[in-house]
Design a protein around this motif. Structure first.
Motif, PDB file in Angstrom:
ATOM      1  N   ASN A   1       1.503   3.264   2.230  1.00 15.99           N
ATOM      2  CA  ASN A   1       2.298   3.427   3.445  1.00 15.99           C
ATOM      3  C   ASN A   1       3.439   2.429   3.509  1.00 15.99           C
TER       4      ASN A   1
ATOM      5  N   ASP B   1       0.825  -1.207   0.000  1.00 18.42           N
ATOM      6  CA  ASP B   1       0.000   0.000   0.000  1.00 18.42           C
ATOM      7  C   ASP B   1       0.861   1.259   0.000  1.00 18.42           C
TER       8      ASP B   1
ATOM      9  N   TYR C   1      10.369  -0.274  -1.994  1.00 17.03           N
ATOM     10  CA  TYR C   1       9.469  -1.050  -1.139  1.00 17.03           C
ATOM     11  C   TYR C   1       9.033  -2.349  -1.809  1.00 17.03           C
TER      12      TYR C   1
ATOM     13  N   ASN D   1       3.246  -0.744   3.502  1.00 16.01           N
ATOM     14  CA  ASN D   1       2.890  -1.971   4.216  1.00 16.01           C
ATOM     15  C   ASN D   1       2.770  -3.114   3.224  1.00 16.01           C
ATOM     16  N   TRP D   2       3.212  -4.296   3.626  1.00 16.61           N
ATOM     17  CA  TRP D   2       3.035  -5.507   2.828  1.00 16.61           C
ATOM     18  C   TRP D   2       1.809  -6.216   3.357  1.00 16.61           C
ATOM     19  N   LEU D   3       0.908  -6.609   2.466  1.00 18.37           N
ATOM     20  CA  LEU D   3      -0.317  -7.289   2.864  1.00 18.37           C
ATOM     21  C   LEU D   3      -0.449  -8.617   2.125  1.00 18.37           C
TER      22      LEU D   3
ATOM     23  N   VAL E   1      -1.506  -7.244   7.290  1.00 20.57           N
ATOM     24  CA  VAL E   1      -0.184  -6.629   7.209  1.00 20.57           C
ATOM     25  C   VAL E   1       0.827  -7.625   7.778  1.00 20.57           C
TER      26      VAL E   1
ATOM     27  N   ASP F   1       5.201  -8.520   8.349  1.00 17.93           N
ATOM     28  CA  ASP F   1       6.559  -7.989   8.357  1.00 17.93           C
ATOM     29  C   ASP F   1       7.464  -8.929   7.569  1.00 17.93           C
TER      30      ASP F   1
END
Length: 85
Positions: free
Chosen positions: A15, A13, A59, A17-19, A24, A26
């Protein structure tokens, strides 16, 4: 499409973030998910990375690296561009 052979989708996303499946994750969780996926799918394991044009490549690259380390080498990147106003 065979749903059991569908690629694993990882979204990134705005921000950074990995989804996966809406959750979400890490780097450690992503590493485990990719390794499990590779174990289940074998050489047919494929991922799709979904993001939009505003997300910087820095990212996206770690996701590709983790996939390669897990043995998943079939990767596609889907970028959604913002529509002109």
């Amino acid at each position: 499409l065979d749903p059991d052979g569908a690629p694993l989708t990882i979204s990134i996303d705005q921000n950074a973030n990995w989804l996966v499946a809406g959750d979400v994750v890490d780097q450690g969780a992503l590493r485990r998910i990719l390794a499990d996926f590779r174990d289940q799918m074998g050489a047919e394991a494929a991922i799709r990375i979904r993001t939009d044009g505003a997300v910087q490549y820095r990212y996206v690259e770690p996701v590709l690296r983790e996939a390669a380390l897990a043995g998943v080498t079939d990767a596609a990147i889907a970028v959604r561009e913002e529509s002109p106003r």
